[in-house]
Design an enzyme around this catalytic site. Structure first.
Site, PDB file in Angstrom:
ATOM      1  N   HIS A 149     -19.271  -7.504 -11.660  1.00  0.00           N
ATOM      2  CA  HIS A 149     -19.671  -7.081 -10.298  1.00  0.00           C
ATOM      3  C   HIS A 149     -18.696  -7.599  -9.240  1.00  0.00           C
ATOM      4  CE1 HIS A 149     -23.642  -6.269 -12.159  1.00  0.00           C
ATOM      5  NE2 HIS A 149     -23.412  -7.405 -12.775  1.00  0.00           N
ATOM      6  N   SER A 174       4.897  -3.449   6.976  1.00  0.00           N
ATOM      7  CA  SER A 174       4.252  -2.600   7.962  1.00  0.00           C
ATOM      8  C   SER A 174       5.202  -2.452   9.145  1.00  0.00           C
ATOM      9  CB  SER A 174       2.941  -3.246   8.411  1.00  0.00           C
ATOM     10  OG  SER A 174       2.588  -2.765   9.693  1.00  0.00           O
ATOM     11  N   LYS A 184       2.842  -8.376   7.190  1.00  0.00           N
ATOM     12  CA  LYS A 184       2.257  -7.666   6.050  1.00  0.00           C
ATOM     13  C   LYS A 184       3.223  -7.339   4.929  1.00  0.00           C
ATOM     14  CE  LYS A 184      -1.229  -5.162   6.118  1.00  0.00           C
ATOM     15  NZ  LYS A 184      -2.019  -3.950   6.197  1.00  0.00           N
ATOM     16  N   GLU A 201      -1.044   0.979  -5.074  1.00  0.00           N
ATOM     17  CA  GLU A 201      -1.939   1.958  -4.440  1.00  0.00           C
ATOM     18  C   GLU A 201      -1.595   3.379  -4.875  1.00  0.00           C
ATOM     19  OE1 GLU A 201      -2.783   0.697  -0.063  1.00  0.00           O
ATOM     20  OE2 GLU A 201      -0.883  -0.173  -0.664  1.00  0.00           O
TER      21      GLU A 201
END
Ligand code: ARG
Length: 472
Positions: A168, A289, A295, A302
């Site tokens: 979980h 970024s 970042k 992804e």
């Protein structure tokens, strides 16, 4: 050899099949009908299939030695032209099969028309596409093995590196990172075996099924099957030209493999957040970024996660195209290729990207260990100790442990930081020997059941996989 360079001069679309037609196709018809824009990818398979067919026709006395020689030479020239980028593909000629045949007529004259004896585009496309899919299956297997080896190397380095195991996405029990890597090796091994399995089934040659019913010419289908690397010819001509289950099996194996990759990709995304900080992605597989200088985004992960959508889409697309088609060939089936092409390219790219990400990432063992020890991850070890050493039934041990966890939570400390007297207040049979099972290292080392996370077990699994991968 005649050498009229214009590709449509003699064999226009009308000379290919247009005997009973009085007018050429409408422009829209040409657009919807043509597949050359994508099926030109199969030029190598198409030419190989034609060369094998011509050689067989000659051996069987259906084609003269001179014609067979000219056809073979002409096809070899066409192959060089296409590879050199010198071939002019024509949409009016619909597909790769007719583009090649038409160019052959330009090169060698009317003998080109004999190549299509005892053959149809229906068995031609079936054999071309099978060979194309078979090549992509082989390439996928190579990429899968490469990724398995890279994961195996990480597992070897991190046999003893502890991390939290999750259910979980909540801390469950400590595991080792090596064990986690091997979980993906297992998945990939099944992906590989699905590919090998599909290859075995697809490796029958449909060439010679002709349009649908076979042919009256005395062809030798075993000869062409062998020349094209197939185990044997297909046994039913109707099935040969009408099924695409070989492509469906490949895409479905690709979808399952892609699903595994997407889960690993998701874990990489999670692990590389500053909050987790389990791994650091190499600059080679991240981006920054444009507005937030701090970042570092795990874009490659992804994209692997996202691109699997295309593979799943291709699977549903082809299942839907094939569903409900009457035997045998219908033009719907021309829609079998683009999705399969895209699925194959996507899978290979994702496997390669995942391989690069795993090979180049840095594992932050300290963060993993700190996280492994938090969240009362050794609570099960306390319960197991009570069963083993104090002879409590597991349910009661579970309850006692629950009270210890509640106390530790209230005190804001770990289980191992509770005083012995506090533990004894909960259950008097607890002794200070219990502390030896409350560390994460002790926890993982104790999981020695077959397939468990103990470093000793992980080490033997690694040598098992080393042996397996060496023998392939
Ligand atoms: N381009 C066609 C395809 O990919 C080749 C087969 C055409 N056969 C036919 N009977 N029109 O399916």
């Amino acid at each position: 050899m005649a050498s009229d360079k214009s590709n449509t001069s003699k064999y226009s679309e009308n000379t290919m099949w247009g005997g009973r037609f009085s007018a050429g196709p409408d422009a829209i018809m040409e657009e919807i009908n043509a597949s050359i824009g994508f099926d030109q990818k199969m030029y190598r398979q198409d030419i190989a299939g034609s060369r094998a067919h011509a050689a067989m026709l000659h051996k069987q006395g259906i084609l003269s030695a001179q014609d067979a020689e000219n056809i073979d030479q002409g096809l070899s020239t066409i192959l060089s032209e296409i590879e050199a980028g010198d071939f002019k593909f024509s949409r009016a000629l619909e597909d790769i099969h007719m583009n090649v045949e038409s160019r052959l007529a330009d090169l060698i004259g009317s003998a080109a028309g004999r190549l299509h004896t005892a053959r149809s585009r229906n068995d031609q496309v079936a054999v071309d596409f099978r060979m194309w899919v078979r090549d992509r299956v082989d390439a996928s297997i190579v990429e899968i093995e490469r990724l398995m080896l890279t994961l195996l190397e990480k597992a070897e380095i991190h046999t003893d590196t502890v991390m939290p195991g999750f259910t979980h996405l909540q801390t469950a029990q400590p595991v080792t990172f090596g064990h986690h890597c091997l979980a993906y090796v297992e998945m990939l091994a099944r992906d590989k075996s699905r590919m090998e399995n599909a290859r075995e089934r697809m490796n029958e040659c449909p060439l010679g099924a002709a349009a649908l019913a076979g042919t009256g010419f005395p062809i030798d289908r075993h000869m062409t099957a062998q020349a094209l690397g197939f185990r044997e010819p297909t046994r039913n001509s109707l099935d040969s030209v009408s099924d695409r289950d070989f492509a469906l099996e490949f895409i479905s194996a690709a979808s399952i493999c892609g699903t595994h990759l997407s889960r690993l990709a998701e874990e990489i995304v999670i692990w590389s957040t500053p909050q987790f900080n389990f791994i650091r992605m190499s600059d080679k597989f991240s981006t920054g970024s444009s507005i937030m200088p701090q970042k570092k985004n795990p874009d490659a992960a992804e994209l692997v996660r996202g691109k699997i959508g295309r593979v799943n889409g291709a699977l549903i697309g082809l299942l839907t195209v094939m569903k409900g088609l009457p035997l045998t060939y219908s033009k719907d089936m021309q829609e079998d290729k683009e999705g399969a092409f895209d699925a194959a390219e996507t899978l290979e790219l994702c496997l390669a990207a995942m391989n690069g990400m795993i090979a180049d990432m840095t594992v932050n063992a300290d963060s993993m260990k700190a996280a492994a020890g938090s969240g009362f991850s050794t609570a099960t070890d306390l319960a197991d100790w009570l069963v083993r050493e104090a002879d409590l039934p597991f349910r009661e041990a579970h309850h006692v442990t629950g009270r210890a966890v509640a106390l530790a939570e209230e005190r804001g400390c770990d289980l191992a930081e509770l005083e012995l007297s506090e533990l004894q207040d909960i259950n008097e049979s607890i002794t200070d020997a219990v502390y030896s099972v409350l560390t994460v290292e002790a926890s993982v080392s104790s999981r020695t059941s077959f397939g468990g996370t103990a470093p000793s077990g992980v080490r033997s699994q690694i040598s098992y996989w080393r042996g397996q991968l060496k023998s392939t």
